[in-house]
Design an enzyme around this catalytic site. Structure first.
Site, mmCIF file in Angstrom:
data_model
loop_
_atom_site.group_PDB
_atom_site.id
_atom_site.type_symbol
_atom_site.label_atom_id
_atom_site.label_comp_id
_atom_site.label_asym_id
_atom_site.label_seq_id
_atom_site.Cartn_x
_atom_site.Cartn_y
_atom_site.Cartn_z
ATOM 1 N N HIS A 21 0.806 -1.223 0.000
ATOM 2 C CA HIS A 21 0.000 0.000 0.000
ATOM 3 C C HIS A 21 0.840 1.274 0.000
ATOM 4 O O HIS A 21 0.493 2.254 -0.665
ATOM 5 C CB HIS A 21 -0.964 -0.011 1.195
ATOM 6 N N GLU A 33 -15.364 -0.125 -5.565
ATOM 7 C CA GLU A 33 -15.045 -1.557 -5.419
ATOM 8 C C GLU A 33 -16.199 -2.372 -5.998
ATOM 9 O O GLU A 33 -17.357 -2.167 -5.624
ATOM 10 C CB GLU A 33 -14.830 -1.888 -3.949
ATOM 11 N N ASP A 89 -6.052 -0.341 -7.538
ATOM 12 C CA ASP A 89 -5.648 -1.369 -6.579
ATOM 13 C C ASP A 89 -6.434 -2.630 -6.892
ATOM 14 O O ASP A 89 -7.270 -3.075 -6.114
ATOM 15 C CB ASP A 89 -5.918 -0.866 -5.159
ATOM 16 N N GLY A 90 -6.192 -3.181 -8.080
ATOM 17 C CA GLY A 90 -6.913 -4.360 -8.521
ATOM 18 C C GLY A 90 -6.104 -5.620 -8.324
ATOM 19 O O GLY A 90 -4.908 -5.586 -8.043
#
Length: 286
Positions: free
Chosen positions: A65, A109, A159-160
């Site tokens: 992250h 998401e 962020d896949g």
């Protein structure tokens, strides 16, 4: 489904390599999109797998992250409005919301169950869900950017998971072109870009495609011990050549005391490109 007995929890890579941790399966189910497994490992604490692939764990997640978030956020012209596509575990938005300059974060998401289960089991990772600057939208991130207004975000972070299943469309040119359109002048796009060891072809294709869409696209590298090979990459793209080399001193000064890994030296070192990647790109260009 839940279970209590300690087991070896393995991610099998191409039926020839295994990456495993010992622990307990706390919860497992199949959503409309994917298999979701919540675990408690002896080495890295609680974690998440999607379709039997490691996504995150409490004592390993900062390696991922911090690298995804801080290179773009220390260098973008403005960071008032940030879009995060994926990231249902909450770690990416936690890092974004460390910056006082950030006014709004939209998290899109596709799988609402990932968000719900992460909030229930992975509270040590997603510590910013209650931040009033955060808007959580359950839906398709690809469709979201297709309809988003021009120049509406300062930073876009993808962020896949790997390029399969619900994340497959996050790796194509049309999606990248929409992201470029949605970025404001001086904006930055960043995405996870797979392992240059385990997924070299995908890694090179991403660099090539983003380089055709943005004025400049630069891979950067770090380590995520629980991912295939442990060596991971991200991609930074913008229409301002050289922007990736210029983190803003005030943002660095504010963020470095808050984080575990990222700093000015890490930033500069991460963009060093291995020779085999350079040669691979040259070969693809003929």
């Amino acid at each position: 489904m839940s279970a209590d007995a300690p087991v070896w929890i393995d991610e099998v890579f191409e039926d020839r390599v295994r990456y495993g941790l010992r622990g307990q399966i706390l919860w497992e189910e199949t959503s409309p999109f994917q298999k979701i497994t919540i675990v408690d490992t002896e080495h890295y604490g609680r974690g998440l797998l999607l379709d039997d692939c490691w996504m995150t764990a409490e004592r390993c997640e900062v390696c991922y992250h911090e690298y995804l978030v801080h290179p773009p956020l220390t260098t973008a012209a403005s960071i008032a409005r940030v879009l995060v596509i994926g990231g249902g575990d909450g770690g990416t938005v936690r890092e974004v919301l460390r910056y006082a300059e950030v006014e709004q974060v939209d998290l899109v998401e596709i799988d609402g169950r990932v968000v719900e289960l992460s909030q229930e089991y992975l509270g040590a990772i997603g510590t910013a869900w209650a931040d009033p600057r955060l808007n959580v939208k359950i839906g398709d991130g690809i469709a979201f950017v297709q309809t988003a207004p021009d120049a509406s975000y300062d930073v876009i972070l993808v962020d896949g998971s790997d390029p399969a299943g619900p994340a497959a469309g996050l790796f194509n040119r049309e999606f990248y072109e929409n992201c470029r359109r949605v970025l404001k002048p001086g904006g930055v796009f960043a995405s996870q870009a797979e392992s240059p060891d385990s997924f070299l072809a995908v890694h090179l294709e991403m660099i090539e495609t983003l380089s055709a869409v943005f004025a400049e696209a630069k891979p950067y590298y770090g380590w995520v011990p629980m991912y295939p090979s442990g060596w991971w990459s991200w991609l930074y793209a913008s229409d301002t050549p050289g922007q990736f080399q210029k983190p803003q001193s005030d943002r660095l000064a504010a963020i470095e005391p808050q984080v575990e890994i990222y700093n000015r030296d890490i930033h500069q070192a991460a963009f060093a490109q291995p020779n085999f990647v350079r040669r691979g790109l040259s070969a693809r260009q003929g």
